[in-house]
Design a protein around this motif. Structure first.
Motif, PDB file in Angstrom:
ATOM      1  N   UNK A   7      10.610  -6.130  -0.716  1.00  0.00           N
ATOM      2  CA  UNK A   7      11.152  -7.025  -1.750  1.00  0.00           C
ATOM      3  C   UNK A   7      10.732  -7.586  -2.837  1.00  0.00           C
ATOM      4  N   UNK A   8       9.286  -8.179  -2.591  1.00  0.00           N
ATOM      5  CA  UNK A   8       8.533  -8.767  -3.568  1.00  0.00           C
ATOM      6  C   UNK A   8       7.843  -7.647  -4.531  1.00  0.00           C
ATOM      7  N   UNK A   9       7.688  -6.718  -3.935  1.00  0.00           N
ATOM      8  CA  UNK A   9       7.011  -5.615  -4.958  1.00  0.00           C
ATOM      9  C   UNK A   9       8.222  -5.156  -6.053  1.00  0.00           C
ATOM     10  N   UNK A  60      10.679  -6.907  -7.049  1.00  0.00           N
ATOM     11  CA  UNK A  60      10.899  -8.004  -7.941  1.00  0.00           C
ATOM     12  C   UNK A  60       9.873  -8.097  -9.029  1.00  0.00           C
ATOM     13  N   UNK A  61       8.604  -7.634  -8.557  1.00  0.00           N
ATOM     14  CA  UNK A  61       7.573  -7.613  -9.425  1.00  0.00           C
ATOM     15  C   UNK A  61       7.422  -6.425 -10.422  1.00  0.00           C
ATOM     16  N   UNK A  62       8.396  -5.672 -10.216  1.00  0.00           N
ATOM     17  CA  UNK A  62       8.821  -4.239 -11.065  1.00  0.00           C
ATOM     18  C   UNK A  62       7.633  -3.195 -10.644  1.00  0.00           C
ATOM     19  N   UNK A  63       7.266  -3.284  -9.580  1.00  0.00           N
ATOM     20  CA  UNK A  63       6.372  -2.124  -8.931  1.00  0.00           C
ATOM     21  C   UNK A  63       6.990  -1.201  -8.226  1.00  0.00           C
ATOM     22  N   UNK A  64       8.356  -1.450  -7.935  1.00  0.00           N
ATOM     23  CA  UNK A  64       8.902  -0.335  -7.107  1.00  0.00           C
ATOM     24  C   UNK A  64      10.455  -0.604  -7.736  1.00  0.00           C
ATOM     25  N   UNK A  65      11.242   0.711  -7.565  1.00  0.00           N
ATOM     26  CA  UNK A  65      12.584   0.458  -7.824  1.00  0.00           C
ATOM     27  C   UNK A  65      13.852   0.266  -6.842  1.00  0.00           C
ATOM     28  N   UNK A  66      13.053   0.791  -5.665  1.00  0.00           N
ATOM     29  CA  UNK A  66      14.209   0.878  -4.468  1.00  0.00           C
ATOM     30  C   UNK A  66      13.621  -0.005  -3.379  1.00  0.00           C
ATOM     31  N   UNK A  67      14.330  -0.069  -2.253  1.00  0.00           N
ATOM     32  CA  UNK A  67      14.253  -0.617  -1.089  1.00  0.00           C
ATOM     33  C   UNK A  67      14.596   0.406   0.236  1.00  0.00           C
ATOM     34  N   UNK A  68      13.815   0.322   1.291  1.00  0.00           N
ATOM     35  CA  UNK A  68      14.257   1.126   2.254  1.00  0.00           C
ATOM     36  C   UNK A  68      15.003   0.620   3.333  1.00  0.00           C
ATOM     37  N   UNK A  69      15.745   1.348   4.108  1.00  0.00           N
ATOM     38  CA  UNK A  69      16.392   1.059   5.224  1.00  0.00           C
ATOM     39  C   UNK A  69      15.497   0.585   6.400  1.00  0.00           C
ATOM     40  N   UNK A  70      15.376  -0.491   6.900  1.00  0.00           N
ATOM     41  CA  UNK A  70      14.300  -0.652   8.047  1.00  0.00           C
ATOM     42  C   UNK A  70      15.178  -0.475   9.526  1.00  0.00           C
ATOM     43  N   UNK A  71      14.368   0.414  10.220  1.00  0.00           N
ATOM     44  CA  UNK A  71      14.621   0.649  11.260  1.00  0.00           C
ATOM     45  C   UNK A  71      13.887   0.193  12.597  1.00  0.00           C
ATOM     46  N   UNK A  72      14.277  -0.587  13.265  1.00  0.00           N
ATOM     47  CA  UNK A  72      13.488  -1.068  14.388  1.00  0.00           C
ATOM     48  C   UNK A  72      13.736  -0.440  15.795  1.00  0.00           C
ATOM     49  N   UNK A  73      12.688  -0.164  16.559  1.00  0.00           N
ATOM     50  CA  UNK A  73      12.860   0.367  17.796  1.00  0.00           C
ATOM     51  C   UNK A  73      12.070  -0.392  18.950  1.00  0.00           C
ATOM     52  N   UNK A  74      12.994  -0.954  19.992  1.00  0.00           N
ATOM     53  CA  UNK A  74      12.592  -1.553  21.099  1.00  0.00           C
ATOM     54  C   UNK A  74      12.470  -0.933  22.359  1.00  0.00           C
ATOM     55  N   UNK A  75      11.702  -1.117  23.337  1.00  0.00           N
ATOM     56  CA  UNK A  75      11.484  -0.442  24.461  1.00  0.00           C
ATOM     57  C   UNK A  75      12.887  -0.802  25.282  1.00  0.00           C
ATOM     58  N   UNK A 130       0.776  -1.018   0.074  1.00  0.00           N
ATOM     59  CA  UNK A 130      -0.057  -0.109  -0.064  1.00  0.00           C
ATOM     60  C   UNK A 130       0.652   1.335   0.065  1.00  0.00           C
ATOM     61  N   UNK A 131       1.889   1.288   0.910  1.00  0.00           N
ATOM     62  CA  UNK A 131       3.020   2.452   0.631  1.00  0.00           C
ATOM     63  C   UNK A 131       3.373   2.579  -0.539  1.00  0.00           C
ATOM     64  N   UNK A 132       4.031   1.546  -1.224  1.00  0.00           N
ATOM     65  CA  UNK A 132       4.588   1.725  -2.501  1.00  0.00           C
ATOM     66  C   UNK A 132       3.238   2.292  -3.596  1.00  0.00           C
ATOM     67  N   UNK A 133       2.315   1.680  -3.522  1.00  0.00           N
ATOM     68  CA  UNK A 133       1.350   2.081  -4.398  1.00  0.00           C
ATOM     69  C   UNK A 133       0.785   3.706  -4.222  1.00  0.00           C
TER      70      UNK A 133
END
Length: 378
Positions: free
Chosen positions: A219-221, A223-238, A189-192
């Motif tokens: 990654x799937x999007x 690979x399906x040609x629906x996006x060109x780039x990938x984001x850096x994933x930042x996870x935050x724990x308590x 949805x975000x890429x769309x």
């Protein structure tokens, strides 16, 4: 004039997407493990707003744009519904008569709702006294059998794994790959909407299924040609429940953010891979920072989220302070970055954290003068 009224009363031509209100399976079927014979159990989940945040964007500066993926507007008020529609649909396809899950609250609410929709039993195992009231009441309202244990979430998940070996129950925690498959639709949805992946994606990190799912979706999007780039994933724990950050199991996790109060995440290794492969990072924020971020977001952007959802907002604030910023692959947020923060659950999920503010509400006399005086004192 009569012609005008006649035209006004004519039925309007409305172009409604055929999958609207039918949920994420209808919209993204080709990316999900379902077939024509899968009985779809849906509550119309997904399609949550991607809200541009002007004030967060101004704080980050450097021409960056910050967006909030507001998952609290799913049917049961959290992102869990995306995965639950797929997990429950597949469970019904396999002939399951009952669902079972361990929960810190949101999973139990979602599982109970989708079980009710499907017409099957739901059993919830949860740590006694550790579940926010807004979530616990949902499990009861949807008719689940709730079993409280004298232990934490990790104990509950261990028991559920054991019970899942029987033929009686289908496990719908994120150890079920169907859950991850459904949750990845948020990345679609975000890429769309943006037309490509963002540069950075920030999430709360608890049982670690969501960061795993988003990374799979991006990654799937691509690979399906629906996006060109990938984001850096930042996870935050308590800070009091940060096993991935510290690299060790936390036996007694503690945090005000009950949704991420987990000491041994089920998707630990997959989350580490997502962070590593995306050139991202895992960091921690304190309970004080989480609550301050929750209040800031509500009072500055009009978005009320549960405490765990505020962890990535607290993390973004931390990223903007060079002295406190974690050791990212970059020294500061790149210029003109598009940044998405997933806020995973609605604030009404956990009203207890606001209880102290409610106690300060004192009644005044019912007249204009007293009301004005009260306004001036605030």
């Amino acid at each position: 004039m009569r012609d005008l009224f006649d035209r006004m009363n004519e039925p309007a031509e409305v172009n409604v997407a055929p999958d609207r209100g039918r949920g994420v399976i209808a919209r993204y079927r080709t990316f999900l493990p379902v077939s024509e014979s899968t009985p779809i159990v849906s509550l119309g989940e997904g399609g949550t707003p991607l809200i541009f945040s002007p004030r967060l964007s101004a704080i980050v500066g450097r021409g960056c744009e910050v967006y909030l993926k507001y998952e609290g507007l799913n049917p049961t008020g959290s992102f869990k519904d995306r995965g639950m529609t797929v997990a429950v649909s597949k469970a019904i396809e396999r002939g399951a008569a009952a669902l079972i899950c361990a929960s810190t609250g949101n999973t139990s609410a979602s599982a109970a709702a989708y079980a009710a929709r499907a017409g099957i039993r739901c059993v919830v195992v949860l740590p006694a006294g550790k579940i926010a009231s807004g979530k616990l009441v949902q499990a009861f309202a949807y008719g689940a059998k709730v079993v409280a244990i004298d232990g934490n979430f990790d104990d509950a998940l261990r028991i559920v794994r054991e019970l899942g070996q029987r033929d009686d129950f289908a496990i719908v925690n994120s150890i079920n790959p169907d859950r991850i498959a459904g949750q990845k639709t948020a990345a679609f949805e975000i890429v769309d909407e943006l037309g490509d992946a963002p540069e950075l994606h920030l999430l709360p990190l608890g049982n670690a299924g969501n960061i795993t799912a988003y990374w799979a979706g991006y990654r799937e999007y691509r690979d399906a040609g629906k996006s060109r780039t990938l984001p850096a994933m930042l996870g935050f724990q308590a800070a009091g429940a940060a096993p991935i950050f510290h690299g060790r199991v936390v036996e007694q996790p503690e945090t005000i953010a009950s949704a991420i109060r987990i000491g041994n995440p089920a998707s630990w290794e997959a989350a580490k891979e997502a962070v590593r492969d995306s050139h991202g990072v895992v960091d921690i924020v304190t309970d004080t920072e989480i609550l301050e971020a929750q209040y800031w977001l509500a009072t500055h952007e009009g978005v009320f989220v549960e405490p765990a959802s505020a962890a990535p907002i607290a993390g973004l604030f931390k990223c903007c302070e060079p002295a406190r910023a974690p050791a990212y692959p970059f020294t500061k947020i790149p210029e003109a970055s598009r940044i998405v923060c997933t806020v995973t659950g609605h604030g009404l999920k956990d009203p207890d954290v606001m209880a102290d503010r409610l106690t300060t509400l004192n009644a005044v006399a019912p007249n204009e003068q007293e009301v004005l005086r009260a306004i001036e004192e605030s």
